[in-house]
Scaffold this motif. Structure first.
Motif, PDB file in Angstrom:
ATOM      1  N   ASP A 152       0.817  -1.216   0.000  1.00  0.00           N
ATOM      2  CA  ASP A 152       0.000   0.000   0.000  1.00  0.00           C
ATOM      3  C   ASP A 152       0.852   1.268   0.000  1.00  0.00           C
ATOM      4  OD1 ASP A 152      -2.389  -1.286  -0.124  1.00  0.00           O
ATOM      5  OD2 ASP A 152      -2.856  -1.099   2.013  1.00  0.00           O
ATOM      6  N   ALA A 153       1.950   1.246   0.773  1.00  0.00           N
ATOM      7  CA  ALA A 153       2.792   2.450   0.846  1.00  0.00           C
ATOM      8  C   ALA A 153       3.312   2.797  -0.556  1.00  0.00           C
ATOM      9  CB  ALA A 153       3.945   2.226   1.822  1.00  0.00           C
ATOM     10  N   ASP A 154       3.750   1.771  -1.276  1.00  0.00           N
ATOM     11  CA  ASP A 154       4.259   1.942  -2.637  1.00  0.00           C
ATOM     12  C   ASP A 154       3.133   2.493  -3.537  1.00  0.00           C
ATOM     13  OD1 ASP A 154       6.056   1.612  -4.789  1.00  0.00           O
ATOM     14  OD2 ASP A 154       5.278  -0.388  -5.254  1.00  0.00           O
ATOM     15  N   PHE A 155       1.947   1.902  -3.428  1.00  0.00           N
ATOM     16  CA  PHE A 155       0.809   2.347  -4.248  1.00  0.00           C
ATOM     17  C   PHE A 155       0.465   3.810  -3.945  1.00  0.00           C
ATOM     18  CE2 PHE A 155      -3.814   2.930  -4.863  1.00  0.00           C
ATOM     19  CZ  PHE A 155      -3.890   2.668  -6.230  1.00  0.00           C
ATOM     20  N   ASN A 156       0.387   4.142  -2.647  1.00  0.00           N
ATOM     21  CA  ASN A 156      -0.020   5.506  -2.278  1.00  0.00           C
ATOM     22  C   ASN A 156       1.003   6.540  -2.749  1.00  0.00           C
ATOM     23  OD1 ASN A 156      -2.418   4.682  -1.044  1.00  0.00           O
ATOM     24  ND2 ASN A 156      -1.363   4.204   0.859  1.00  0.00           N
ATOM     25  N   GLU A 157       2.288   6.197  -2.655  1.00  0.00           N
ATOM     26  CA  GLU A 157       3.329   7.130  -3.131  1.00  0.00           C
ATOM     27  C   GLU A 157       3.209   7.314  -4.643  1.00  0.00           C
ATOM     28  OE1 GLU A 157       7.359   6.196  -1.950  1.00  0.00           O
ATOM     29  OE2 GLU A 157       6.709   6.093   0.151  1.00  0.00           O
ATOM     30  N   LYS A 158       2.966   6.210  -5.332  1.00  0.00           N
ATOM     31  CA  LYS A 158       2.870   6.307  -6.796  1.00  0.00           C
ATOM     32  C   LYS A 158       1.609   7.066  -7.205  1.00  0.00           C
ATOM     33  CE  LYS A 158       5.883   2.483  -7.890  1.00  0.00           C
ATOM     34  NZ  LYS A 158       6.009   1.034  -8.031  1.00  0.00           N
ATOM     35  N   MET A 159       0.537   6.914  -6.427  1.00  0.00           N
ATOM     36  CA  MET A 159      -0.684   7.662  -6.742  1.00  0.00           C
ATOM     37  C   MET A 159      -0.443   9.165  -6.590  1.00  0.00           C
ATOM     38  SD  MET A 159      -3.132   6.168  -8.078  1.00  0.00           S
ATOM     39  CE  MET A 159      -4.191   7.591  -7.998  1.00  0.00           C
ATOM     40  N   GLN A 160       0.409   9.535  -5.640  1.00  0.00           N
ATOM     41  CA  GLN A 160       0.708  10.972  -5.498  1.00  0.00           C
ATOM     42  C   GLN A 160       1.465  11.478  -6.738  1.00  0.00           C
ATOM     43  OE1 GLN A 160       3.146  12.258  -2.151  1.00  0.00           O
ATOM     44  NE2 GLN A 160       2.024  14.186  -2.070  1.00  0.00           N
ATOM     45  N   ILE A 161       2.386  10.665  -7.228  1.00  0.00           N
ATOM     46  CA  ILE A 161       3.113  11.052  -8.457  1.00  0.00           C
ATOM     47  C   ILE A 161       2.108  11.207  -9.611  1.00  0.00           C
ATOM     48  CG2 ILE A 161       4.808  10.273 -10.174  1.00  0.00           C
ATOM     49  CD1 ILE A 161       6.217   8.737  -7.882  1.00  0.00           C
ATOM     50  N   ALA A 162       1.194  10.242  -9.713  1.00  0.00           N
ATOM     51  CA  ALA A 162       0.200  10.271 -10.801  1.00  0.00           C
ATOM     52  C   ALA A 162      -0.690  11.513 -10.684  1.00  0.00           C
ATOM     53  CB  ALA A 162      -0.650   8.999 -10.764  1.00  0.00           C
ATOM     54  N   LEU A 163      -1.141  11.813  -9.464  1.00  0.00           N
ATOM     55  CA  LEU A 163      -2.060  12.951  -9.297  1.00  0.00           C
ATOM     56  C   LEU A 163      -1.347  14.283  -9.525  1.00  0.00           C
ATOM     57  CD1 LEU A 163      -4.208  11.675  -6.290  1.00  0.00           C
ATOM     58  CD2 LEU A 163      -4.997  12.120  -8.623  1.00  0.00           C
ATOM     59  N   LEU A 164      -0.075  14.370  -9.123  1.00  0.00           N
ATOM     60  CA  LEU A 164       0.669  15.612  -9.385  1.00  0.00           C
ATOM     61  C   LEU A 164       0.895  15.781 -10.890  1.00  0.00           C
ATOM     62  CD1 LEU A 164       3.200  15.684  -6.401  1.00  0.00           C
ATOM     63  CD2 LEU A 164       1.275  17.231  -6.784  1.00  0.00           C
ATOM     64  N   ASN A 165       1.088  14.669 -11.565  1.00  0.00           N
ATOM     65  CA  ASN A 165       1.232  14.687 -13.021  1.00  0.00           C
ATOM     66  C   ASN A 165      -0.082  15.181 -13.661  1.00  0.00           C
ATOM     67  OD1 ASN A 165       2.112  14.215 -15.638  1.00  0.00           O
ATOM     68  ND2 ASN A 165       2.609  12.060 -15.336  1.00  0.00           N
ATOM     69  N   GLN A 166      -1.211  14.667 -13.163  1.00  0.00           N
ATOM     70  CA  GLN A 166      -2.520  15.114 -13.678  1.00  0.00           C
ATOM     71  C   GLN A 166      -2.717  16.609 -13.417  1.00  0.00           C
ATOM     72  OE1 GLN A 166      -4.895  11.164 -12.283  1.00  0.00           O
ATOM     73  NE2 GLN A 166      -6.183  12.901 -12.740  1.00  0.00           N
ATOM     74  N   ARG A 167      -2.344  17.021 -12.196  1.00  0.00           N
ATOM     75  CA  ARG A 167      -2.516  18.435 -11.816  1.00  0.00           C
ATOM     76  C   ARG A 167      -1.731  19.346 -12.750  1.00  0.00           C
ATOM     77  NH1 ARG A 167       0.001  22.293  -8.990  1.00  0.00           N
ATOM     78  NH2 ARG A 167      -1.330  23.683  -7.779  1.00  0.00           N
ATOM     79  N   GLU A 168      -0.493  18.920 -13.039  1.00  0.00           N
ATOM     80  CA  GLU A 168       0.387  19.701 -13.903  1.00  0.00           C
ATOM     81  C   GLU A 168      -0.206  19.866 -15.312  1.00  0.00           C
ATOM     82  OE1 GLU A 168       2.991  21.064 -12.634  1.00  0.00           O
ATOM     83  OE2 GLU A 168       3.590  21.996 -14.541  1.00  0.00           O
ATOM     84  N   ALA A 169      -0.977  18.866 -15.733  1.00  0.00           N
ATOM     85  CA  ALA A 169      -1.549  18.893 -17.089  1.00  0.00           C
ATOM     86  C   ALA A 169      -2.880  19.643 -17.142  1.00  0.00           C
ATOM     87  CB  ALA A 169      -1.740  17.461 -17.586  1.00  0.00           C
ATOM     88  N   THR A 170      -3.340  20.104 -15.966  1.00  0.00           N
ATOM     89  CA  THR A 170      -4.633  20.795 -15.886  1.00  0.00           C
ATOM     90  C   THR A 170      -4.395  22.303 -15.928  1.00  0.00           C
ATOM     91  OG1 THR A 170      -5.384  19.017 -14.437  1.00  0.00           O
ATOM     92  CG2 THR A 170      -6.729  21.014 -14.462  1.00  0.00           C
ATOM     93  N   ARG A 171      -5.211  23.041 -16.682  1.00  0.00           N
ATOM     94  CA  ARG A 171      -5.021  24.509 -16.694  1.00  0.00           C
ATOM     95  C   ARG A 171      -5.432  25.070 -15.332  1.00  0.00           C
ATOM     96  NH1 ARG A 171      -9.855  26.864 -16.417  1.00  0.00           N
ATOM     97  NH2 ARG A 171     -11.618  25.801 -17.397  1.00  0.00           N
ATOM     98  N   PRO A 172      -4.791  26.150 -14.871  1.00  0.00           N
ATOM     99  CA  PRO A 172      -5.249  26.773 -13.627  1.00  0.00           C
ATOM    100  C   PRO A 172      -6.739  27.100 -13.747  1.00  0.00           C
ATOM    101  CG  PRO A 172      -3.152  27.696 -14.300  1.00  0.00           C
ATOM    102  CD  PRO A 172      -3.603  26.814 -15.433  1.00  0.00           C
TER     103      PRO A 172
END
Ligand SMILES: C[S@@+](CC[C@H](N)C(=O)[O-])C[C@H]1O[C@@H](n2cnc3c(N)ncnc32)[C@H](O)[C@@H]1O
Length: 296
Positions: free
Chosen positions: A120-140
């Motif tokens: 789970d720790a590995d999954f949760n850390e990777k989900m944060q990477i994924a969500l920050l990646n999504q955030r970066e691709a979203t316009r303000p």
């Protein structure tokens, strides 16, 4: 409405893609957020993309099975411009394996497939990477979202949605929707002898991206984490003092805090400094006599 239920999944994507999501969910989201450009970086069988295009929305679908890796590749670079909505539907931990034998694609398990995390720790850390990646691709001002469920197995309950919320900026969270799951394999099992109910719902978490530099984002997340840790220390010490009757000497407080703690951890004296710091400076305690502390 924050509770969703679609007994029929509809025609979008492929019903045989395990964990496939109903296109109704996406179309409801689109009616609400009115995107012109939508991106799904883990599109699976493509339900979201079909649902978007049916509504005349420009849509880009990416997935590890099509060569896009959300843990290594920038969504923004892959799409070429910011999107109005970036919504993913990742695996729910290892509940359903996507790559490799017995999965949905590939002959071998892909090391970055989110359904093949170590724990789970590995999954949760990777989900944060994924969500920050999504955030970066979203316009303000645009929205990023995840559709995710929790997982119980072998007596352990993993609340992935709670971990996602805790890891992203609190001032960007705008919606938490609950969707009823229909036709899950667990819902077809009899479970009269089970202690806890089967999980038959999943979450849609939506954040609105604010204008922030990466440095400010990091500072915000770090501040939120350290506030939580400070609060946890205060809550634990308060619970100890309450259990000791609202008043106790320092030695008893130390003993109660360390009760059941492994010797290895107890050997590090810095935790005692932390206990004293909370007692001295939280404003919640008074020292009635030397070494005696009471709730103020
Ligand atoms: C739950 S499925 C998506 C199902 C989709 N919403 C549908 O309705 O068909 C999760 C998807 O995440 C993909 N995935 C897993 N790890 C990934 C990664 N590192 N990068 C991109 N996609 C990944 C899997 O290949 C799988 O297709």
């Amino acid at each position: 409405m924050s509770i969703l239920s679609y007994p029929q999944r509809g025609p979008w994507g492929s019903a045989s893609w395990r964990g496939n999501m109903s296109g109704h969910v996406y179309q409801d989201l689109f009616r609400q957020l009115k995107p012109r450009l939508f991106v799904d970086p883990m599109m699976g069988s493509g339900s979201s993309i079909e649902a978007a295009r049916e509504m005349g929305i420009d849509a880009v679908g990416l997935d590890l099975h099509a060569g896009f890796n959300i843990l290594r590749d920038s969504i923004l670079a892959a799409v070429g411009k910011h999107a109005d909505v970036v919504c993913s539907h990742p695996p729910y931990g290892g509940q359903i394996k996507y790559s490799g034998p017995g999965g949905m694609w590939g002959d071998i398990a892909h090391p970055d497939d989110l359904s093949h995390c170590i724990d789970d720790a590995d999954f949760n850390e990777k989900m944060q990477i994924a969500l920050l990646n999504q955030r970066e691709a979203t316009r303000p001002g645009g929205h990023y979202a995840v559709i995710i469920g929790d997982w119980r197995r072998d007596g352990k309950y993993s609340s992935y949605q709670a971990e996602c919320i805790a890891r992203m900026p609190a001032d960007e969270l705008v919606s938490v929707l609950i969707k009823q799951q229909h036709n899950t394999s667990s819902s077809r099992k009899a479970y009269g002898t089970m202690k806890y109910p089967f999980i038959t719902h999943e979450y849609i978490l939506v954040w609105c991206r604010r204008q922030k530099s990466t440095f400010l984002l990091l500072a915000t997340l770090a501040r939120e984490q350290s506030q939580r840790l400070r609060g946890t220390w205060r809550a634990i010490i308060r619970n100890v003092v309450m259990t000791l009757g609202g008043k106790a000497d320092l030695k008893s407080i130390y003993a109660a805090v360390a009760n059941g703690c492994p010797e290895r951890l107890k050997a590090n004296p810095s935790w005692k400094d932390k206990v004293r710091q909370v007692l001295n400076s939280s404003g919640e305690y008074v020292s009635e006599a030397r070494g005696i502390w009471a709730l103020a």
